[in-house]
Design a protein around this motif. Structure first.
Motif: not given
Ligand code: FAD
Length: 426
Positions: A131-137, A166-174, A299-304
């Motif tokens: 659903a979402g992510f944060e980068q902390i410490n 293709i509908h990546s939630a990670v990509r959508h946040q980025l 955080v990174t992306l891979l594949g579609d």
């Protein structure tokens, strides 16, 4: 020293290959897949020798050989089934590894079994959607939603990889304002059906031209001697806006037969295949524009999720597997995860962005379009229509640009050094 921990969002072809690779390299990995019961969905997919090499180094050679068909030839034909170009593929082309045509769902199931066996069920969570992510410490905190209950766990690791399609939630946040995928104004109808083998039983056929074409190939053998045939009918449509891509949207046979009902060749009865198919799926031809970064800190992306591409040259699955191996190499050789993700981005993103753009221009199928333009009523000899040197240039330039030429694949070093104690690594 504490083991590096990676969270993979998405248990598709790329995410599962990454889990196997990271485990092979001694990196702790947990996979979260949105679908609760990943049933064998999809139809055919192709694994190029370069990706089969990687899966072989992950100990999966026998499982692949039992599941897929080792493809020996690719035939490009005009809309009457006349041969334009006959090309050897896989082992027959001199690669040290086969090319496999395989049922996408069976490939996913095979990878999932291996992942569960190797990293344990507790590290493969299904039915949980990122659903979402944060980068902390110097950590990444990731929130998941259980699709049934609406709530879900939070997990934390050193690295998050968005392998969520293709509908990546990670990509959508980025990239929150990126919007929907780009529609190429072509529709694909696809199905898999049991049939008698055609040609040598190990050939991929692409026939027709840019506005109307078929792609037909066997994806597995049945004990009865029949084969499971994957067929795709592709046509240009006038609509500018695509329907939302959904791998499970169904259409009727009548709709497909209305366009392709006359495509009967002496060696392939397409209308009969369409008639015998139970579930026919519709999918819009889509991709996304290249982006200028996949890696953002940890955080990174891979594949579609990273490079959704048009399926020219059957590469999407193979490139997702290569991403997995390149990312594993970067993480095992570079101590700092942020630097490792930057290295992976620098290595993989430029060539993948190039493929996204090149795939908008047809690839080897350009020869079919040329034949249609120069000889719409067919030909006596293809050399009367496209001189051999011109044909050769069209078909070889694509493979070289995609890093798929025989020498590169056979001689490049392994992405992940082999551990002799690893299953099947000999
Ligand atoms: C159901 C399905 C059927 C397909 N059928 C075909 C086919 O027949 N032929 C073909 O060439 N290609 C097909 N593809 C696409 C093909 O698998 C990919 O192009 C290629 O293999 C790259 O794989 P990937 O792992 O990057 O993406 P995918 O294989 O698409 O895998 C992405 C995974 O992420 C999961 N996911 C999505 N959102 C989230 C989230 N927020 N959190 C956690 N998990 C998430 C999805 O359920 C999926 O399992 C299909 C994809 C899917 C999902």
């Amino acid at each position: 020293m504490k083991k590096l921990e990676v969270i993979v969002a998405g248990g598709g072809i790329g995410g599962l290959s990454l889990a196997l690779s990271l485990h092979q390299a001694g990196i702790a990995v947990r996979v979260y897949e949105a679908v609760r019961d990943p049933a064998p969905l999809g139809v055919g997919i192709n694994l190029q020798p370069t990706a089969v090499r990687e899966l072989t180094e992950l100990g999966l050679a026998d499982a692949l050989a039992k599941t897929g068909i080792a493809t020996r030839r690719l035939n490009l034909c005009n809309k009457f089934g006349q041969l334009i170009h006959d090309e050897r593929r896989g082992l027959a082309a001199g690669y040290h590894w086969p090319q496999y045509s395989i049922h996408r769902g069976e490939l996913q199931a095979l990878l999932l079994r291996a992942v569960r066996d190797r990293i344990g069920d507790k590290n493969v969570q299904v039915g949980l959607k990122l659903a979402g992510f944060e980068q902390i410490n110097a950590r990444v905190r990731v929130r998941f939603t259980d699709r049934q209950s609406g709530s879900g766990p939070i997990d934390e690791a050193d690295v998050l990889v968005g392998a969520d399609g293709i509908h990546s939630a990670v990509r959508h946040q980025l990239y929150p304002v990126e919007g929907a995928p780009r529609f190429a104004q072509q529709t694909l109808w696809r199905a898999a059906v049991e049939a008698e083998p055609f040609l040598d039983g190990e050939t991929i056929v692409i026939a027709g031209h840019f506005h109307q074409r078929i792609i037909v190939y066997p994806i597995s053998r049945r004990p009865s001697g029949k084969i499971l045939v994957n067929w795709i009918c592709q046509k240009t449509v006038m609509d500018r806006a695509p329907p939302r891509e959904d791998w499970n949207r169904r259409v009727t046979k009548q709709e497909v037969l209305a366009t392709f009902g006359a495509w009967k060749f002496p060696w392939l009865d397409l209308p009969a295949l369409i008639e015998q198919s139970c579930d026919i799926y519709e999918f819009p031809l889509v991709d996304r524009d290249p982006v200028e970064a996949w890696s953002f800190g940890r955080v990174t992306l891979l594949g579609d999720a990273a490079h959704p591409m048009q399926p020219i040259g059957g590469q999407a699955g193979s490139q997702a597997i290569l991403d997995a191996r390149a990312l594993t190499r970067a993480l095992s050789e570079t101590r700092d995860p942020v630097a490792a993700l930057a290295r992976y981005d620098a290595e993989r993103r430029p060539p993948m962005n190039g493929i996204i753009l090149r795939n908008r221009n047809l690839g080897p199928e350009a020869a079919m379009q040329l034949a249609e333009e120069r000889a719409p009523n067919g030909f006596a000899q293809i050399s009367d229509v496209i001189p051999p040197h011109e044909l050769d240039e069209i078909v070889t330039s694509f493979a070289t640009a995609a890093g798929l030429d025989v020498d590169t694949v056979n001689t490049r070093p392994s992405y992940v050094p082999r551990d002799p104690s690893f299953p099947g690594s000999a």
